[in-house]
Structures are given as C-alpha cells and as structure tokens.
Design an enzyme around this catalytic site. Structure first.
Site, short mmCIF file in Angstrom:
data_model
loop_
_atom_site.label_atom_id
_atom_site.label_comp_id
_atom_site.label_asym_id
_atom_site.label_seq_id
_atom_site.Cartn_x
_atom_site.Cartn_y
_atom_site.Cartn_z
N TYR A 1 25.29 78.82 65.23
CA TYR A 1 24.27 78.15 66.07
C TYR A 1 24.54 76.66 66.23
CZ TYR A 1 21.70 82.45 65.89
OH TYR A 1 21.34 83.76 66.03
N SER A 2 25.79 76.28 66.10
CA SER A 2 26.14 74.86 66.06
C SER A 2 25.89 74.14 67.39
CB SER A 2 27.61 74.74 65.68
OG SER A 2 28.09 73.45 65.92
N ASN A 3 25.08 73.07 67.34
CA ASN A 3 24.90 72.22 68.52
C ASN A 3 26.21 71.52 68.87
OD1 ASN A 3 22.17 72.81 68.52
ND2 ASN A 3 21.49 70.81 67.79
#
Ligand SMILES: *Cc1c(COP(=O)(O)O)cnc(C)c1O
Length: 301
Positions: free
Chosen positions: A69-71
């Site tokens: 879920y890395s921005n």
C-alpha cells in the site's frame, strides 16, 4: 539532466489558519501547510523527495521499493508516467504475485510501473549490495537508478529542507507524520532557530530516532535543527487503524473541508489534538500541521 516540466509544482505550498476550538480554547493557533496541493499526482512530500531524484536519474529507469500500500510506489509510478520514464517497483511479499492487485498496486501498474514481488526475507536484505544486485538482475534493471524504500536518500532529505525554509518565522512547532523519517530529517534542518519539529511515527518499533540521525548525518554531515518524536499515535502500525481514528478523520474532514489522508495525516492530526488537550503547547503558540499527502482514491473501472 531530465526536464521535470511535467512535474511543475505549486510552491511554496499554501499555509493557512483553521479555526478549531480544540486548539482555540487553549490559546493555540492551528495552521495547515498544504503540501497536498503541490502537484495533483505527485502529492505532498513525495514531490519534494522524488523531484531531485528524478533529475538525478537523468532518464534512466528508476527502481524503488515498497509495501503493498506504499504511497511512495504510487508516486514514483505516477512520476514515471508523467515524465515518460520507465519505473520498476519491488514489492514486499512474494505471495502477492498470485493474487489480484490491490487498488494501490493496480494504480502503479496502470501508470506503467513494472512490479516485481520478492520474498519478505529477500526484501529485508534489499540494501545489502549482493541482494540488491540480484534483485536488479532478475528485474533486468542493472543500469537503473535506485531510490530506496520510502524514497529517503540524501537528495530527498535535502529536498525536504525547503519545506522547513518555507515555514521559517511562521510557526513555533511544526508537526508531521513520519514513515522513514526523511521528511522530518530535512524539514527540521530548514527551520529557523527557536522553531521545533514534532514527528508522529506511523510505524511501530521506536527505531526512528536513530534513523533520522543517520539520515541527517548522510545529508548534512551532522545533526540539524530541533526535533523530537511522539511514539504514541501509530494505532498499531503501518496502515492499521481503529474505529476511533476513522471517526476522528471523518469528523476532521467534515469540520474543515480538508481531505485527510488516512495512513499518515490522520494519525498526526489525532496526535496534535491529543497533545493540545494535554496542554502540551503554551498559550499563544502557533502550530503548523504539515498535510503531507492526500487520500488515495482508487480508480474503479
Ligand atoms: C510517505 C508519506 C509520509 C512519510 O514520509 P517519510 O519521509 O517517509 O517519513 C508522510 N505522509 C504521507 C502522506 C506520505 O505519503
């Protein structure tokens, strides 16, 4: 040098006062520093951290690392599309390769990022030269420009120094949420004497003090600025939340018409309200809350 024309930022980002009685009744003034408005697709501190790296990449493909879920992965993928630069995302968790992509990774893929899933044991050692070389070899990316997980290298830290400089003379305390600590390391270096930065880690573990010191050592050759961390507001760790935090974020959005990013910004704002209610800030103090990002809206097709 790569032209970054497609990444034209809105800088300095706006800073404005918001009226909130949880601060007002303590005589504290709350400002928001709208880094979420720097660029519509390369949002917030991700612009500040990535832009200098994309310039340094000079047209080479860019490899970087992140969780599911890395921005940071999404920002890198978006930048790649905007600049016509090939990007590769090394994702933690081999098992994810066999599942449908989550909305965040689907966005990365739609932006043209090639995704490589690696075992958690490999991922943990991704900064060892041999492991990194092997990852790059299997990804067919031996000539690539490597941006570390979360994007926090010295170029990124120095890029965030400007955030501090924009806030000189504007607040007594500047609060922001921390993942890798790169933004805090740079921001605090840019503040004026007498101003302090307050970091709210969203990960568990208490490793961040050492990390910020190391980042400042590499970027500036030694410690810079006045900063501290408050480790009480991670809500169980990265991407973890509670009904209380969700309700808080929703209420804050409605009250102020401000989109509240949930992985980081919500925890920082919750921490600030708690600290204000504990009387942690003297009457007359001005706080600046850095809105480091915007909520991720998955595209539904
Ligand atoms: C990535 C990110 C952070 C964390 O930045 P670090 O430099 O890794 O500490 C904070 N807020 C938002 C919204 C982010 O996307």
């Amino acid at each position: 040098m790569t032209s970054l024309d497609a990444l034209q930022p809105n800088l300095p980002s706006p800073l404005h006062h918001i009226e909130d009685e949880r601060f007002g009744r303590r005589g504290v003034r709350l400002m928001v520093k709208r880094d979420d408005l720097i660029h519509p697709e390369l949002v917030g501190n991700k612009w500040r951290k990535l832009a200098p790296n994309l310039r340094a990449a000079a047209g080479r493909q860019v490899v970087t690392f992140g969780g599911a879920y890395s921005n940071h992965l999404r920002a890198t993928a978006a930048a790649g599309r905007l600049l016509g630069l090939p990007t590769i995302g090394v994702v933690r968790g081999e098992e994810l390769a066999d599942r449908p992509l989550n909305p965040s990774l689907a966005r990365c893929a739609a932006d043209g990022m090639r995704l490589r899933f690696v075992a958690r044991s490999t991922y943990r050692h991704k900064t060892d030269p041999e492991t990194l070389a092997a990852i790059l070899r299997t990804a067919d990316a031996e000539d690539a420009y490597v941006v570390p997980e979360g994007g926090s290298n010295s170029l990124a830290v120095r890029g965030c120094q400007e955030l501090g400089e924009e806030l000189r003379g504007r607040a007594d305390v500047v609060a922001l949420a921390c993942g890798t600590g790169g933004t805090l390391a740079g921001l605090s270096a840019g503040l004026a004497p007498g101003q302090r930065a307050l970091g709210v880690p969203v990960l568990r573990g208490g490793f961040l003090t050492a990390e910020v010191h190391a980042l400042q050592q590499r970027a500036f050759g030694g410690p810079r600025g006045d900063w501290s961390l408050d480790d009480r507001f991670h809500f169980g760790g990265y991407a973890r939340t509670t009904p209380e935090l969700d309700a808080f974020a929703e209420e804050f959005e409605q009250r102020h018409g401000l989109p509240v990013e949930r992985l980081y910004v919500a925890k920082m704002l919750y921490g600030l309200v708690t600290l204000a209610e504990e009387g942690a800030f003297p009457r007359g103090a001005t706080l600046a809350a850095v809105i480091t990002g915007a909520p991720f809206a998955a595209v539904t097709t």
